[in-house]
Design an enzyme around this catalytic site. Structure first.
Site, PDB file in Angstrom:
ATOM      1  N   GLU A  98     -13.620  15.519 -34.370  1.00  0.00           N
ATOM      2  CA  GLU A  98     -12.873  16.393 -35.284  1.00  0.00           C
ATOM      3  C   GLU A  98     -13.641  17.686 -35.500  1.00  0.00           C
ATOM      4  O   GLU A  98     -14.845  17.643 -35.715  1.00  0.00           O
ATOM      5  CB  GLU A  98     -12.727  15.693 -36.655  1.00  0.00           C
ATOM      6  N   LYS A 136     -15.502  20.398 -37.307  1.00  0.00           N
ATOM      7  CA  LYS A 136     -16.160  20.317 -38.611  1.00  0.00           C
ATOM      8  C   LYS A 136     -15.824  21.584 -39.389  1.00  0.00           C
ATOM      9  O   LYS A 136     -16.312  22.667 -39.080  1.00  0.00           O
ATOM     10  CB  LYS A 136     -17.671  20.163 -38.432  1.00  0.00           C
ATOM     11  N   ASP A 194     -15.816  24.351 -42.101  1.00  0.00           N
ATOM     12  CA  ASP A 194     -16.872  24.880 -42.951  1.00  0.00           C
ATOM     13  C   ASP A 194     -16.279  25.263 -44.305  1.00  0.00           C
ATOM     14  O   ASP A 194     -15.955  26.413 -44.553  1.00  0.00           O
ATOM     15  CB  ASP A 194     -17.507  26.095 -42.272  1.00  0.00           C
ATOM     16  N   TYR A 205      -9.346  14.176 -43.893  1.00  0.00           N
ATOM     17  CA  TYR A 205      -9.972  13.498 -42.753  1.00  0.00           C
ATOM     18  C   TYR A 205     -10.592  12.136 -43.036  1.00  0.00           C
ATOM     19  O   TYR A 205     -11.033  11.469 -42.126  1.00  0.00           O
ATOM     20  CB  TYR A 205     -11.002  14.405 -42.079  1.00  0.00           C
ATOM     21  N   LYS A 226     -23.554  20.175 -34.205  1.00  0.00           N
ATOM     22  CA  LYS A 226     -23.420  21.549 -34.678  1.00  0.00           C
ATOM     23  C   LYS A 226     -23.392  22.533 -33.517  1.00  0.00           C
ATOM     24  O   LYS A 226     -24.040  22.319 -32.497  1.00  0.00           O
ATOM     25  CB  LYS A 226     -24.593  21.894 -35.607  1.00  0.00           C
ATOM     26  N   CYS A 261     -55.273  31.205 -52.689  1.00  0.00           N
ATOM     27  CA  CYS A 261     -53.911  31.177 -53.203  1.00  0.00           C
ATOM     28  C   CYS A 261     -53.551  32.554 -53.761  1.00  0.00           C
ATOM     29  O   CYS A 261     -54.280  33.086 -54.602  1.00  0.00           O
ATOM     30  CB  CYS A 261     -53.790  30.122 -54.296  1.00  0.00           C
ATOM     31  N   CYS A 300     -52.992  32.078 -57.871  1.00  0.00           N
ATOM     32  CA  CYS A 300     -54.054  31.760 -58.830  1.00  0.00           C
ATOM     33  C   CYS A 300     -55.448  32.077 -58.297  1.00  0.00           C
ATOM     34  O   CYS A 300     -56.423  31.987 -59.037  1.00  0.00           O
ATOM     35  CB  CYS A 300     -53.975  30.297 -59.251  1.00  0.00           C
ATOM     36  N   CYS A 319     -53.114  25.343 -51.726  1.00  0.00           N
ATOM     37  CA  CYS A 319     -53.881  25.855 -52.858  1.00  0.00           C
ATOM     38  C   CYS A 319     -54.545  24.667 -53.552  1.00  0.00           C
ATOM     39  O   CYS A 319     -53.902  23.643 -53.784  1.00  0.00           O
ATOM     40  CB  CYS A 319     -52.918  26.560 -53.804  1.00  0.00           C
ATOM     41  N   CYS A 356     -52.731  26.188 -61.286  1.00  0.00           N
ATOM     42  CA  CYS A 356     -52.050  27.256 -60.539  1.00  0.00           C
ATOM     43  C   CYS A 356     -50.632  27.393 -61.096  1.00  0.00           C
ATOM     44  O   CYS A 356     -49.843  26.451 -61.031  1.00  0.00           O
ATOM     45  CB  CYS A 356     -52.000  26.923 -59.055  1.00  0.00           C
TER      46      CYS A 356
HETATM   47  S1  IVH Z   1     -16.532  13.095 -42.626  1.00  0.00           S
HETATM   48  C1  IVH Z   1     -18.924   9.736 -44.382  1.00  0.00           C
HETATM   49  N1  IVH Z   1     -15.121  14.862 -41.279  1.00  0.00           N
HETATM   50  O1  IVH Z   1     -19.182  18.038 -43.429  1.00  0.00           O
HETATM   51  C2  IVH Z   1     -18.217  10.853 -43.713  1.00  0.00           C
HETATM   52  N2  IVH Z   1     -16.759  15.674 -42.813  1.00  0.00           N
HETATM   53  O2  IVH Z   1     -22.046  17.324 -43.289  1.00  0.00           O
HETATM   54  C3  IVH Z   1     -18.149  12.068 -44.541  1.00  0.00           C
HETATM   55  N3  IVH Z   1     -16.843  18.117 -42.986  1.00  0.00           N
HETATM   56  O3  IVH Z   1     -19.511  16.648 -46.632  1.00  0.00           O
HETATM   57  C4  IVH Z   1     -17.608  13.287 -43.986  1.00  0.00           C
HETATM   58  N4  IVH Z   1     -15.246  18.534 -41.536  1.00  0.00           N
HETATM   59  O4  IVH Z   1     -17.824  18.532 -46.297  1.00  0.00           O
HETATM   60  C5  IVH Z   1     -16.090  14.673 -42.191  1.00  0.00           C
HETATM   61  N5  IVH Z   1     -13.776  16.299 -40.060  1.00  0.00           N
HETATM   62  C6  IVH Z   1     -14.732  16.106 -40.959  1.00  0.00           C
HETATM   63  C7  IVH Z   1     -15.388  17.189 -41.594  1.00  0.00           C
HETATM   64  C8  IVH Z   1     -16.403  16.920 -42.517  1.00  0.00           C
HETATM   65  C9  IVH Z   1     -16.122  19.062 -42.384  1.00  0.00           C
HETATM   66  C10 IVH Z   1     -17.929  18.373 -43.955  1.00  0.00           C
HETATM   67  C11 IVH Z   1     -17.817  17.603 -45.257  1.00  0.00           C
HETATM   68  C12 IVH Z   1     -19.050  16.764 -45.333  1.00  0.00           C
HETATM   69  C13 IVH Z   1     -19.983  17.528 -44.462  1.00  0.00           C
HETATM   70  C14 IVH Z   1     -21.058  16.620 -43.932  1.00  0.00           C
END
Ligand code: IVH
Length: 692
Positions: free
Chosen positions: A121, A123, A125, A232, A320, A414, A417, A432, A438
């Site tokens: 899926e 991801k 943002d 999702y 990522k 440091c 301090c 330090c 400090c």
């Molecule tokens: S699943 C236990 N699916 O990514 C599974 N997360 O780094 C929980 N996110 O907190 C998340 N797209 O905010 C899932 N297709 C997707 C996602 C997704 C974005 C975000 C979400 C999560 C974060 C984790």
């Protein structure tokens, strides 16, 4: 502060200008940086004063007045919602090799050689949400918060047209649908354009804009901002009527939730690779930001077998996209001093846009890194950001180096301090030696102490702690809890005996905000053991280790006794605690200053004994289990996970504290030792019976 009745028009105009600027600054800290420095009540007070002045001088209302930004009265803060099923995060990787490792680890855990199908899926943002439906009606919405407790955003979520208010057809009586709220690129640019035209500070990226819009106390503002969502996953459900992730998406669509059309099933690594490349190419043309691909084991039965690590599922992983890079100049190199005295070099950069975010600092990690890359003030460098990590310097463009440039000499003292900063053998970090004398270390420790996973004291932000420290109001954690007594009658005021603090007369503070702060502090006079251990700020001890210690020692008294007796063996016997960490923990408790700090604290607060939230009913709850030999019905990791979730502790070696030893094939010396000590032996079958 001048009384409103006494203000002249000129003074009123100046005052309105000051409040508008102050509130705009506070808005940015709160909404964009998620790092507020005003308490809600301080904010409310400003707003109130603004309104009163405007009522008296309507011709002075500014185009950028805070009152224009708000439709209805602001609630005093978000309610909190405890997630019955925690909202977890995902582990992340950056290369196909690491995805392969993940896939292999899943197979190893499940002890299978067959291909596993994953749902891939995009991801999104944005900001995750949880929407609760009872009998098909939307009744409650929450943010993720710290994963356990989120903010009540029910009314805000209601304003998003894409979220169904009622579900058609058949549905479980209780259903929590989770997903991501985001702002489309088009809506983000339009919002920023509008803000820029009004002279307001713009959002750094669509994610911040979405978070700032969803986390509005006034849902009318949320309604004005255009937000979208994708669903999702799920949280609590009374009856799960789907067996795969793919099947779940079909249900979501039937119920009217937006599901990302780019979600794909991948049956092997090459399909994963193809999908990743395709989406990387599509990325720029998508109407919303994505920062990678999430892979989830499609079969829910397998997901359940895989279970969870501390904060992330074993059955999912985020892949990522590669980091984004940009060229800029280093204006200065500063040394920051952290909670444990670590000196961290930070580059101040000529601000530059990296993939949509303005970056003005980069971490240089440590002195070796500076030397290795020969980084100097004045250099032109390539910097990159990857996900949420702090931007880093990738390389120096030597051709662009000024002729008079000089090598950067890392300080041996440091910068805060002046104490010696030393580097231990095998350590990359210089520290330090000033300890709590400090100021930097003392302040960072206080900040850590009140932070979210520790005491979580609202209203004691970074700025306030710094001010209080420098003014001698707070030096040590216990001072937080004597604040109210000292405020009223000067009792115990160590630095100026006898004089009261009168915090309410501080600029920008008032009676309301002070009493709210005391309330926040007083509500934390009883604290759970894992939080308390974490709050102490022992080197290397994060939330997971703190929990392990709590689980294994049960009470703070017991932990402290064992540590003061320098009982390192007790620590290394815990699965997950190694020699170096054990040394740091014992050292912490042998330091007289730390002991004194703890003594003072314990006069103010009460630390609860550890209560395991895992399965109480299990006969394994609270017992210590050791595994040995080759298990046949499950892998070692699966067995450990099962034991932990039944409330047991898992140790690596057999001692008189061991309750059960689970024997696999070819068990060796541990079995012998267990017999000698009279510890109960279990075979795999007996172990499985105990936990089910
Ligand atoms: S699943 C236990 N699916 O990514 C599974 N997360 O780094 C929980 N996110 O907190 C998340 N797209 O905010 C899932 N297709 C997707 C996602 C997704 C974005 C975000 C979400 C999560 C974060 C984790």
């Amino acid at each position: 502060m001048i009384k409103i009745e006494e203000l002249t028009a000129e003074q009123a105009a100046a005052e309105l200008e000051r409040i508008a600027a102050e509130m705009a600054k506070a808005d940015i800290a709160y909404y964009q940086n998620d790092d507020p420095y005003l308490t809600d009540s301080q904010y409310d007070e400003l707003k109130h004063r603004n309104r009163e002045i405007e009522q008296k001088f309507p011709h002075l209302i500014r185009p950028d007045s805070p009152s224009r930004k708000v439709g209805a009265a602001v609630k005093s803060g978000f309610g909190k919602i405890t997630h019955r099923f925690p909202m977890l995060s995902l582990g992340d990787v950056f290369s196909l090799e690491e995805v392969d490792d993940f896939v292999m680890s899943v197979k190893r855990f499940l002890n299978t050689a067959e291909d596993i199908t994953f749902m891939a899926e995009p991801k999104i943002d944005g900001l995750s949400f949880s929407a609760r439906y009872e009998n098909g009606r939307f009744i409650q919405g929450a943010t993720r918060g710290d994963g356990t407790t989120g903010e009540d955003i029910t009314e805000n979520l209601r304003t998003i047209a894409q979220l169904p208010q009622t579900l058609p057809g058949k549905f479980p009586d209780i259903l929590e649908v989770r997903g991501e709220v985001y702002m489309s690129k088009t809506d983000f640019f339009a919002l920023n354009q509008k803000y820029a035209a009004e002279g307001k500070k713009v959002f750094a990226n669509p994610r911040n804009a979405a978070a700032g819009s969803l986390r509005q106390l006034d849902s009318k503002i949320t309604a004005e901002r255009k937000l979208s969502l994708f669903a999702y996953t799920w949280g609590e459900v009374s009856e799960r009527c789907w067996d795969t992730q793919a099947d779940f998406f079909e249900h979501l669509k039937d119920w009217g939730f937006p599901v990302n059309p780019l979600n794909r099933l991948c049956r092997n690594l090459s399909e994963i690779d193809e999908n990743f490349t395709r989406l990387m190419e599509l990325r720029a043309s998508l109407p919303y930001d994505i920062d990678g691909i999430v892979y989830k084991v499609n079969d829910i039965a397998l997901q359940e077998r895989l279970g969870f690590l501390t904060r992330t599922p074993r059955w999912a992983m985020a892949h990522k996209f590669p980091a984004e890079q940009a060229l800029t100049k280093i204006n200065d190199i500063r040394i920051q001093v952290g909670r444990t005295g670590a000196l961290t070099p930070v580059a101040d950069l000529e601000p530059v846009n990296v993939g949509g975010v303005i970056v003005s600092h980069a971490t240089l990690h440590n002195e070796d890194e500076i030397r290795r890359k020969d980084i100097r003030i004045g250099d032109t460098v390539v910097i990159q950001r990857a996900g949420d990590v702090i931007p880093q310097v990738v390389e120096v463009i030597k051709d662009k180096r000024p002729a008079d440039s000089q090598e950067f000499i890392f300080p041996a003292a440091c910068p805060i301090c002046g104490a010696h900063a030393i580097r231990e053998e095998d350590e990359a970090i210089r520290r330090c030696t000033g300890g709590l004398t400090c100021p930097a270390q003392a302040i960072e420790r206080l900040k850590h102490f009140v932070s979210r996973d520790a005491f979580d004291i609202e209203g004691l932000g970074a700025k306030i702690i710094e001010d209080f420290y420098h003014e001698g109001i707070l030096h040590s954690p216990a001072d937080i809890f004597s604040l109210e007594r000292r405020n009223n009658d000067g009792d115990l005021f160590a630095h100026q005996p006898g004089s009261a603090l009168h915090l309410e007369s501080r600029e920008g503070w008032g009676h309301k905000s002070v009493s709210k702060l005391f309330q926040a502090i007083n509500s934390k006079r009883r604290i759970e053991l894992p939080r308390f251990i974490y709050a102490l700020g022992i080197r290397q001890v994060g939330t997971a280790t703190a929990r392990l210690l709590a689980q294994n020692f049960g009470s703070f008294k017991h932990l402290r006794e064992e540590m003061e007796a320098q009982n390192t063996e007790k620590l290394v016997a815990i699965d997950g605690i190694g020699g170096a960490m054990a040394k740091d923990i014992v050292e912490f408790f042998s330091e007289p200053h730390n002991r004194a700090t703890i003594d003072c604290l314990l006069q103010e607060i009460e630390v609860e004994d550890y209560v395991d939230t895992a399965n109480y009913d299990s006969p394994l709850a609270g017992k210590t289990v050791v595994f040995t030999g080759t298990l046949e019905k499950m892998t070692r990791s699966e067995a450990k996970a099962k034991a932990l979730s039944a409330g047991a502790k898992v140790a690596g070696s057999v001692s008189k504290n061991t309750d059960y030893v689970v024997l696999g094939a070819d068990a060796g010396s541990k079995a012998k030792k267990a017999q000698e000590l009279g510890v109960t032996l279990l075979n795999e079958e007996e172990f499985l019976q105990l936990i089910t």
